[in-house]
Design an enzyme around this catalytic site. Structure first.
Site, PDB file in Angstrom:
ATOM      1  N   PRO A  49       0.812  -1.219   0.000  1.00  0.00           N
ATOM      2  CA  PRO A  49       0.000   0.000   0.000  1.00  0.00           C
ATOM      3  C   PRO A  49       0.844   1.266   0.000  1.00  0.00           C
ATOM      4  CG  PRO A  49      -0.888  -1.591   1.558  1.00  0.00           C
ATOM      5  CD  PRO A  49       0.428  -2.137   1.085  1.00  0.00           C
TER       6      PRO A  49
ATOM      7  N   SER B 176     -51.382  22.615  -0.030  1.00  0.00           N
ATOM      8  CA  SER B 176     -51.780  22.689   1.366  1.00  0.00           C
ATOM      9  C   SER B 176     -52.531  21.436   1.777  1.00  0.00           C
ATOM     10  CB  SER B 176     -52.667  23.912   1.617  1.00  0.00           C
ATOM     11  OG  SER B 176     -53.181  23.915   2.926  1.00  0.00           O
TER      12      SER B 176
ATOM     13  N   GLU C  24     -39.173  27.638  -4.046  1.00  0.00           N
ATOM     14  CA  GLU C  24     -38.788  27.420  -2.649  1.00  0.00           C
ATOM     15  C   GLU C  24     -37.631  26.432  -2.542  1.00  0.00           C
ATOM     16  OE1 GLU C  24     -42.507  26.275  -0.956  1.00  0.00           O
ATOM     17  OE2 GLU C  24     -43.379  28.280  -1.236  1.00  0.00           O
TER      18      GLU C  24
END
Length: 456
Positions: A130, A318, A331
């Site tokens: 590694p 709503s 929004e």
């Protein structure tokens, strides 16, 4: 669950037998249990690209044998193909240099290379080391920012910029569609002189164009790669010419035009380039917030607000008020803008923390730039497809507002003076008259002149 024993300089660690990572990754998993968000996979891919280029450059310079080059390159290609995404489990919040993530990539390359070489994961020593092979001529301090810059560049080029260009194209169509629709202007949210709806939207387009220019300009700096700087910028343990070769290979593998950082000390000790990119994204977010608010105001009502444009009715608005439809895309756009601006604050704070030869806020900076770039791309596409493309002008409402405005009296000022024009407007407001009725009642303008001068 079966396990194997992995080793690093601190000793032994138990790792699940089928995982490609090693001891250092396992330690990081246990030591940095902070939040739920993992290191962005785009940064992993950026690092893998850099490591493949490093392997080729090292081979060309005679420091890595061809079989190890090919094993590393093949494992990198598999990572870039998304084959091993689950082998990168580390969270964003770790060491500020990204060492744990760099070693995570090195360990995956070494263990996958072991398999490709015909060995088993628990055979020691691994054919690919590694550190000595997968990290050859590298340090986390140069490879992580290189991967971060590759990731940010690709995100901007493949997602953010195309989304902006789509939005600009839709705006061009809408501006032409609304070119002849005259409406009342508003300053201070109060009636002002007229303009066309097309002109109003052209202001939006110009903001977006300038924002895109800023993003493209800022990208010049992040495309300067610090690869080859190794630990502190002077390239210790990297062979001469390695940095140039590595960048050439990165360009070959990505099809892009990265350059060597002209000063690797700057590129590693600071991340002004990422702050600059974030600043350009913030600038675009500021513009998009203005655009979202404009559409919310123009769409307000539908009967008791301005109501001059109609946005697509995408979903009920709503849970209690039947028939209500809200400007939801505006929004969503506004919320993303707030997040991008917040990300920029964090990036600015992180970028100023470059102490001596290294900035150790890179995971934060890299993650936030990528998130801002991705969020803007996604929300721009959403706003474009589900809002802007379907905007309709409410011509009847626009005409009503235009004809009721007292600020059309501004057209009379060059002929009868500011103060006489003000008298007409004030008298019309007080008596509930039209401007024409008020002008004639005060004997300040003849009917013939009024009709000639008040052509809009």
């Amino acid at each position: 669950m079966e396990y194997r024993i992995e080793h690093d300089t601190l000793g032994d660690m138990r790792v699940e037998a089928d995982k490609l990572w090693g001891a250092q990754t396992q330690r990081a998993m246990e030591n940095f249990v902070i939040g739920k968000k993992k290191m962005p996979i785009e940064i992993i891919y950026g690092i893998a690209t850099a490591k493949k280029a490093a392997a080729y450059a090292n081979y060309d310079l005679g420091t890595l044998p061809v079989d190890k080059r090919d094993l590393i390159a093949t494992a990198c290609d598999e990572i870039l193909a998304g084959q091993w995404d689950e082998q990168f489990p580390l969270h964003i919040w770790q060491t500020g240099s990204g060492t744990q993530t760099n070693m995570n990539v090195n360990e995956v390359l070494a263990h996958r290379g072991q398999q490709l070489h015909g060995g088993k994961l628990d055979d020691y020593p691994l054919y690919l080391s590694p550190n000595d092979d997968c990290n050859k001529s590298q340090s986390t301090n140069d490879i992580f920012p290189t991967g971060m810059r590759i990731a940010a560049t690709k995100m901007l080029l493949t997602h953010t910029i195309p989304a902006i260009e789509r939005l600009m194209a839709t705006y061009a169509v809408k501006i032409a569609e609304f070119a002849d629709i005259k409406k009342i202007g508003r300053t201070h949210l109060m009636d002002a002189t007229p303009l066309t709806l097309g002109q109003e939207l052209s202001g939006h387009l110009s903001q977006i164009e300038h924002g895109l220019d800023a993003i493209k300009y800022s990208m010049q700096h992040i495309m300067e790669l610090p690869i080859g700087g190794t630990a502190v910028g002077n390239g210790i343990n990297a062979p001469e010419g390695y940095d140039k070769l590595a960048v050439e290979y990165i360009n070959k593998f990505t099809g892009l035009n990265f350059t060597m950082a002209p000063n690797k000390f700057e590129a590693m000790a600071s991340h002004d380039s990422m702050a600059e990119v974030s600043g350009s994204l913030k600038r675009l977010a500021v513009s998009l917030m203005k655009i979202a608010n404009d559409f919310r105001l123009l769409n307000s009502g539908p009967r008791c607000g301005l109501g001059e444009v109609v946005l697509p009715a995408n979903e009920p608005g709503s849970s209690i008020m039947p028939g209500k439809v809200n400007p939801t895309q505006c929004e969503a756009l506004s919320q993303v803008c707030c997040q991008v601006i917040g990300n920029d604050v964090a990036i600015s704070a992180g970028a100023m923390q470059g102490h001596l030869q290294l900035n150790v806020f890179m995971p934060l900076i890299g993650r936030n730039v990528l998130q801002s770039s991705r969020l803007l791309a996604d929300v721009i596409n959403s706003f474009n497809d589900h809002c802007l493309a379907g905007v309709v002008a409410n011509k009847e409402r626009i005409s009503m507002h235009l004809n009721n405005s007292l600020m059309l009296v501004t057209k009379l000022s060059p002929h009868i003076g500011y103060y006489n024009a003000a008298k007409i407007a004030q008298h019309a407001l007080a008596e509930g008259l039209t401007l024409r009725e008020s002008a004639l009642a005060l004997n300040l303008v003849s009917a013939e002149d009024y009709d000639k001068w008040m052509v809009i």
